[in-house]
Design a protein around this motif. Sequence first.
Motif, PDB file in Angstrom:
ATOM      1  N   UNK A 135       4.139  28.233  78.240  1.00 42.54           N
ATOM      2  CA  UNK A 135       3.091  28.870  77.441  1.00 42.54           C
ATOM      3  C   UNK A 135       3.194  29.767  76.573  1.00 42.54           C
ATOM      4  N   UNK A 136       3.827  31.076  77.357  1.00 43.01           N
ATOM      5  CA  UNK A 136       4.423  32.157  76.595  1.00 43.01           C
ATOM      6  C   UNK A 136       5.260  31.906  75.606  1.00 43.01           C
ATOM      7  N   UNK A 137       6.067  31.183  75.837  1.00 43.36           N
ATOM      8  CA  UNK A 137       7.286  31.079  74.838  1.00 43.36           C
ATOM      9  C   UNK A 137       6.660  30.196  73.515  1.00 43.36           C
ATOM     10  N   UNK A 138       5.947  29.195  73.764  1.00 47.99           N
ATOM     11  CA  UNK A 138       4.986  28.586  72.669  1.00 47.99           C
ATOM     12  C   UNK A 138       4.090  29.513  71.761  1.00 47.99           C
ATOM     13  N   UNK A 139       3.539  30.525  72.567  1.00 41.20           N
ATOM     14  CA  UNK A 139       2.891  31.297  71.592  1.00 41.20           C
ATOM     15  C   UNK A 139       3.722  32.123  70.930  1.00 41.20           C
ATOM     16  N   UNK A 140       4.693  32.723  71.477  1.00 39.59           N
ATOM     17  CA  UNK A 140       5.662  33.627  70.535  1.00 39.59           C
ATOM     18  C   UNK A 140       6.222  32.816  69.567  1.00 39.59           C
ATOM     19  N   UNK A 141       6.566  31.544  69.804  1.00 35.59           N
ATOM     20  CA  UNK A 141       7.225  30.706  68.737  1.00 35.59           C
ATOM     21  C   UNK A 141       6.206  30.714  67.417  1.00 35.59           C
ATOM     22  N   UNK A 142       4.828  30.455  67.764  1.00 38.64           N
ATOM     23  CA  UNK A 142       4.021  30.484  66.840  1.00 38.64           C
ATOM     24  C   UNK A 142       3.722  31.835  66.096  1.00 38.64           C
ATOM     25  N   UNK A 143       3.764  32.885  66.844  1.00 38.04           N
ATOM     26  CA  UNK A 143       3.799  34.119  66.337  1.00 38.04           C
ATOM     27  C   UNK A 143       4.877  34.628  65.323  1.00 38.04           C
ATOM     28  N   UNK A 144       6.215  34.449  65.896  1.00 33.49           N
ATOM     29  CA  UNK A 144       7.200  34.880  65.333  1.00 33.49           C
ATOM     30  C   UNK A 144       8.158  34.000  64.367  1.00 33.49           C
ATOM     31  N   UNK A 145       7.912  32.705  64.645  1.00 33.36           N
ATOM     32  CA  UNK A 145       8.426  31.599  63.802  1.00 33.36           C
ATOM     33  C   UNK A 145       9.732  31.123  64.496  1.00 33.36           C
ATOM     34  N   UNK A 146      10.280  30.104  63.879  1.00 32.92           N
ATOM     35  CA  UNK A 146      11.737  29.611  64.552  1.00 32.92           C
ATOM     36  C   UNK A 146      12.868  30.449  64.282  1.00 32.92           C
ATOM     37  N   UNK A 147      13.774  30.494  65.133  1.00 35.52           N
ATOM     38  CA  UNK A 147      15.211  31.296  64.964  1.00 35.52           C
ATOM     39  C   UNK A 147      15.874  30.705  64.184  1.00 35.52           C
ATOM     40  N   UNK A 148      15.731  30.573  62.869  1.00 34.89           N
ATOM     41  CA  UNK A 148      16.433  29.656  61.942  1.00 34.89           C
ATOM     42  C   UNK A 148      16.506  30.444  60.573  1.00 34.89           C
ATOM     43  N   UNK A 149      17.162  30.325  59.770  1.00 36.39           N
ATOM     44  CA  UNK A 149      17.414  30.634  58.314  1.00 36.39           C
ATOM     45  C   UNK A 149      16.452  29.657  57.490  1.00 36.39           C
ATOM     46  N   UNK A 150      16.008  29.928  56.680  1.00 35.27           N
ATOM     47  CA  UNK A 150      15.341  29.055  55.817  1.00 35.27           C
ATOM     48  C   UNK A 150      15.949  27.891  54.855  1.00 35.27           C
ATOM     49  N   UNK A 151      15.528  26.986  55.145  1.00 37.10           N
ATOM     50  CA  UNK A 151      16.350  25.722  54.376  1.00 37.10           C
ATOM     51  C   UNK A 151      16.796  26.019  52.931  1.00 37.10           C
ATOM     52  N   UNK A 152      17.833  25.467  52.576  1.00 39.49           N
ATOM     53  CA  UNK A 152      18.220  25.937  50.944  1.00 39.49           C
ATOM     54  C   UNK A 152      17.664  25.033  50.262  1.00 39.49           C
ATOM     55  N   UNK A 153      17.345  25.779  49.065  1.00 41.21           N
ATOM     56  CA  UNK A 153      16.505  24.862  47.815  1.00 41.21           C
ATOM     57  C   UNK A 153      17.191  23.710  47.404  1.00 41.21           C
ATOM     58  N   UNK A 154      18.639  23.732  47.331  1.00 39.12           N
ATOM     59  CA  UNK A 154      19.411  22.391  46.838  1.00 39.12           C
ATOM     60  C   UNK A 154      19.230  22.444  45.442  1.00 39.12           C
ATOM     61  N   UNK A 155      19.543  23.133  44.492  1.00 34.51           N
ATOM     62  CA  UNK A 155      19.554  22.773  43.094  1.00 34.51           C
ATOM     63  C   UNK A 155      20.924  22.055  42.803  1.00 34.51           C
ATOM     64  N   UNK A 156      20.900  21.113  41.847  1.00 37.03           N
ATOM     65  CA  UNK A 156      21.984  20.387  41.265  1.00 37.03           C
ATOM     66  C   UNK A 156      22.793  21.503  40.282  1.00 37.03           C
ATOM     67  N   UNK A 157      24.083  21.222  40.647  1.00 44.62           N
ATOM     68  CA  UNK A 157      25.070  22.287  40.038  1.00 44.62           C
ATOM     69  C   UNK A 157      24.673  22.332  38.411  1.00 44.62           C
ATOM     70  N   UNK A 158      24.213  21.186  37.719  1.00 44.13           N
ATOM     71  CA  UNK A 158      24.165  21.164  36.345  1.00 44.13           C
ATOM     72  C   UNK A 158      22.947  22.259  36.237  1.00 44.13           C
ATOM     73  N   UNK A 159      21.856  22.169  36.779  1.00 41.46           N
ATOM     74  CA  UNK A 159      20.764  23.123  36.566  1.00 41.46           C
ATOM     75  C   UNK A 159      21.328  24.394  36.792  1.00 41.46           C
ATOM     76  N   UNK A 160      21.946  24.311  37.793  1.00 39.70           N
ATOM     77  CA  UNK A 160      22.498  25.992  38.609  1.00 39.70           C
ATOM     78  C   UNK A 160      23.311  26.527  37.265  1.00 39.70           C
ATOM     79  N   UNK A 161      24.127  25.905  36.667  1.00 44.84           N
ATOM     80  CA  UNK A 161      24.904  26.371  35.452  1.00 44.84           C
ATOM     81  C   UNK A 161      23.805  26.587  34.429  1.00 44.84           C
TER      82      UNK A 161
END
Length: 207
Positions: free
Chosen positions: A27-53
């Motif tokens: 229960x405490x782990x679930x509460x802290x997960x909701x409070x602090x968020x996941x232990x992970x980097x945000x997912x990439x946006x993933x732009x197409x190389x043409x648009x990135x250029x």
Amino acid sequence: MAQRSHALPAEEVVSALGSYPSGLSAQEAAQRLRKHGPNALPPPTGRHPVFRFLAQFNSALIYFLLAGAGAAWALGHFVDAGVIVAVVLINAIVGFVQEGKAEDALAAIRKMISPRAHVLRAGRRQSVPAAELVPGDVVLLEAGDRVPADLRLLRARGLLLEEAALTGESVASAKAEGPAPADAELGDRTSMAYSERWWRPDRAPGW
């Protein structure tokens, strides 16, 4: 607290985080997960190389340079116009390559994080997704594991940790549970295990 955990006794750090040697309850782990968020980097946006250029040209300075190139061409200064256009293209190519390397580096960092981790929850060993680790979790590491988060070691005997990505040293670093000097650099914080691969003979819990 996290910035000086390496310099405090392990018991004091556990107490400050409101945890226990047997780990958090579910229960405490679930509460802290909701409070602090996941232990992970945000997912990439993933732009197409043409648009990135093309995004490399989205700058007021680039617009001025292109306008100057157009004016130079209209006035018959073809060499000047060509030089300006060449500078703009080189700038765009360099920016495109650097941005691509940065995205590759972020992808490599994400792969370094273990998809699952072994923790103690209410005294019982459990396997959970590494993204669900929270502050105060007691993490169990085994030889060959990738450290799933930055940990303060609670017990360690004969622990050698490879920290080449952190320190640039090819030789494994010796670790122990005793406090390190408060002003120690990252590579000298012997009581900490950072997200890296490590080897040792015995299992040692940490968080």
